[in-house]
Design a protein around this motif. Structure first.
Motif, PDB file in Angstrom:
ATOM      1  N   ALA A  60       0.824  -1.210   0.000  1.00 30.68           N
ATOM      2  CA  ALA A  60       0.000   0.000   0.000  1.00 30.68           C
ATOM      3  C   ALA A  60       0.857   1.257   0.000  1.00 30.68           C
ATOM      4  O   ALA A  60       0.573   2.220  -0.719  1.00 30.68           O
ATOM      5  N   ALA A  71      -6.419  -3.434  -7.012  1.00 35.27           N
ATOM      6  CA  ALA A  71      -7.363  -3.993  -6.053  1.00 35.27           C
ATOM      7  C   ALA A  71      -7.288  -3.205  -4.756  1.00 35.27           C
ATOM      8  O   ALA A  71      -6.206  -2.792  -4.322  1.00 35.27           O
ATOM      9  N   CYS A  72      -8.427  -2.986  -4.136  1.00 36.26           N
ATOM     10  CA  CYS A  72      -8.469  -2.212  -2.896  1.00 36.26           C
ATOM     11  C   CYS A  72      -7.868  -3.000  -1.746  1.00 36.26           C
ATOM     12  O   CYS A  72      -8.153  -4.191  -1.577  1.00 36.26           O
ATOM     13  N   LEU A  73      -7.041  -2.345  -0.960  1.00 33.33           N
ATOM     14  CA  LEU A  73      -6.440  -2.959   0.215  1.00 33.33           C
ATOM     15  C   LEU A  73      -7.299  -2.674   1.437  1.00 33.33           C
ATOM     16  O   LEU A  73      -7.744  -1.549   1.652  1.00 33.33           O
ATOM     17  N   GLY A 114      -4.465  -0.728   3.784  1.00 37.86           N
ATOM     18  CA  GLY A 114      -3.181  -1.403   3.898  1.00 37.86           C
ATOM     19  C   GLY A 114      -2.577  -1.353   5.278  1.00 37.86           C
ATOM     20  O   GLY A 114      -1.394  -1.621   5.447  1.00 37.86           O
ATOM     21  N   ARG A 161      -2.147  -8.890   4.635  1.00 35.83           N
ATOM     22  CA  ARG A 161      -3.239  -8.185   3.968  1.00 35.83           C
ATOM     23  C   ARG A 161      -2.822  -6.794   3.485  1.00 35.83           C
ATOM     24  O   ARG A 161      -3.666  -5.998   3.092  1.00 35.83           O
ATOM     25  N   ARG A 162      -1.531  -6.505   3.522  1.00 37.49           N
ATOM     26  CA  ARG A 162      -1.026  -5.204   3.069  1.00 37.49           C
ATOM     27  C   ARG A 162      -0.492  -5.246   1.643  1.00 37.49           C
ATOM     28  O   ARG A 162       0.100  -4.284   1.165  1.00 37.49           O
ATOM     29  N   GLY A 219      -1.267  -5.929  -2.378  1.00 34.86           N
ATOM     30  CA  GLY A 219      -2.324  -5.994  -3.372  1.00 34.86           C
ATOM     31  C   GLY A 219      -1.790  -6.304  -4.758  1.00 34.86           C
ATOM     32  O   GLY A 219      -0.589  -6.531  -4.965  1.00 34.86           O
ATOM     33  N   TRP A 254      -9.487 -12.952   0.270  1.00 33.37           N
ATOM     34  CA  TRP A 254      -8.698 -11.726   0.375  1.00 33.37           C
ATOM     35  C   TRP A 254      -8.844 -10.972  -0.939  1.00 33.37           C
ATOM     36  O   TRP A 254      -8.054 -11.173  -1.879  1.00 33.37           O
ATOM     37  N   GLU A 286      -8.062  -8.201  -2.101  1.00 34.07           N
ATOM     38  CA  GLU A 286      -6.932  -7.416  -2.603  1.00 34.07           C
ATOM     39  C   GLU A 286      -5.948  -8.257  -3.415  1.00 34.07           C
ATOM     40  O   GLU A 286      -5.053  -7.718  -4.068  1.00 34.07           O
ATOM     41  N   ARG A 287      -6.122  -9.580  -3.405  1.00 34.27           N
ATOM     42  CA  ARG A 287      -5.208 -10.472  -4.115  1.00 34.27           C
ATOM     43  C   ARG A 287      -5.670 -10.778  -5.546  1.00 34.27           C
ATOM     44  O   ARG A 287      -5.022 -11.567  -6.244  1.00 34.27           O
TER      45      ARG A 287
END
Length: 265
Positions: free
Chosen positions: A38, A59-61, A65, A71-72, A74, A93, A95-96
């Motif tokens: 992020a 993709a939105c984190l 982030g 999960r930080r 993307g 997830w 963001e992946r």
């Protein structure tokens, strides 16, 4: 002919400008990046825009982030021509995964699958959801690229094994048939839906390229892929030099793809 470049950039922040320079300098029509942190996203956007990639779909984190470390990271798609973001499958997830309609290749998906040890079967559920979505009929070509975190082994005879099994074929402790099916279902199971593994199509199983390698070169895995349906594969290779230069712990993979000639008979 149009070229797509996919690269896991390893969540680097300080070296993001150097990564952006080599990635954009490659001259691909579409870039598909994974593990974009992020805090590095503004750097990537600026560098890509200055190199002619004016169209970016990231993709939105979650929480911007600031959440758990895993999960930080993307994914993003960048192109010289306009992108049309598309709704994708529901993955654990979000963001992946990202997908968009592109001028060069039709529908392009970029995926960074979680590793096997992540809780709540995140890897299995991700691969199952993306595989099911890719199987849907479309009137246009489809490409899936990215770090799929599979397979663990490919023999020269073309046998492919998931991380759920040992070299002798036994299920590992803590794994089950569902995990095995999820990994194989995407990396080879999409063949019956018309997808080809661009690298293996051209080079067979004699090539032993690994896109992620242990320190000192002691083994590794071919985790990064380009799978395509409805497109002719003209070339596909790994850019190992970038990994060997320390820009990432992954090699990039690129493919030259085009729409097949129409039958005029």
């Amino acid at each position: 002919m149009p070229v797509l470049l996919s690269w896991n950039v390893a969540g680097r922040v300080r070296s993001a400008p150097d990564q952006a320079a080599v990635a954009s300098g490659f001259g691909a029509d579409v870039l598909a990046l994974q593990e974009v942190r992020a805090s590095a996203l503004p750097t990537w956007r600026e560098a890509l825009a200055s190199a002619g990639y004016a169209h970016v779909h990231a993709a939105c984190l979650p929480d911007g982030g600031r959440g758990a470390p895993e999960r930080r990271l993307g994914v993003l798609l960048a192109a010289r021509e306009p992108l049309e973001p598309l709704g994708g499958p529901a993955v654990p997830w979000p963001e992946r995964h990202a997908c968009a309609m592109t001028t060069a290749f039709g529908e392009v998906h970029v995926l960074h699958a979680p590793i096997s040890s992540k809780a709540e079967r995140a890897k299995v559920r991700t691969l199952e959801a993306v595989t099911a979505d890719l199987r849907r009929p479309r009137p246009h070509p489809v490409v899936l690229c990215g770090d799929l975190n599979t397979p663990s082994y490919e023999t020269r005879e073309g046998e492919v094994r998931s991380f759920a099994r040992t070299r002798t074929g036994r299920l590992r402790e803590g794994f089950d048939q569902r995990h095995d099916d999820a990994e194989l279902g995407i990396v080879v199971g999409l063949r019956d839906a018309g997808y080809v593994d661009a690298f293996r199509l051209l080079h067979g199983y004699g090539r032993r390229d690994r896109s992620w390698v242990f320190p000192h070169g002691r083994g590794g895995w071919r985790l990064d892929h380009v799978l395509a349906r409805g497109l002719e594969v003209l070339a596909c290779e790994y850019e190992h030099r970038w990994r060997e230069a320390g820009l990432s712990d992954h090699s990039a993979v690129w493919a030259e793809l085009r729409s097949p000639p129409r039958d005029r008979s």
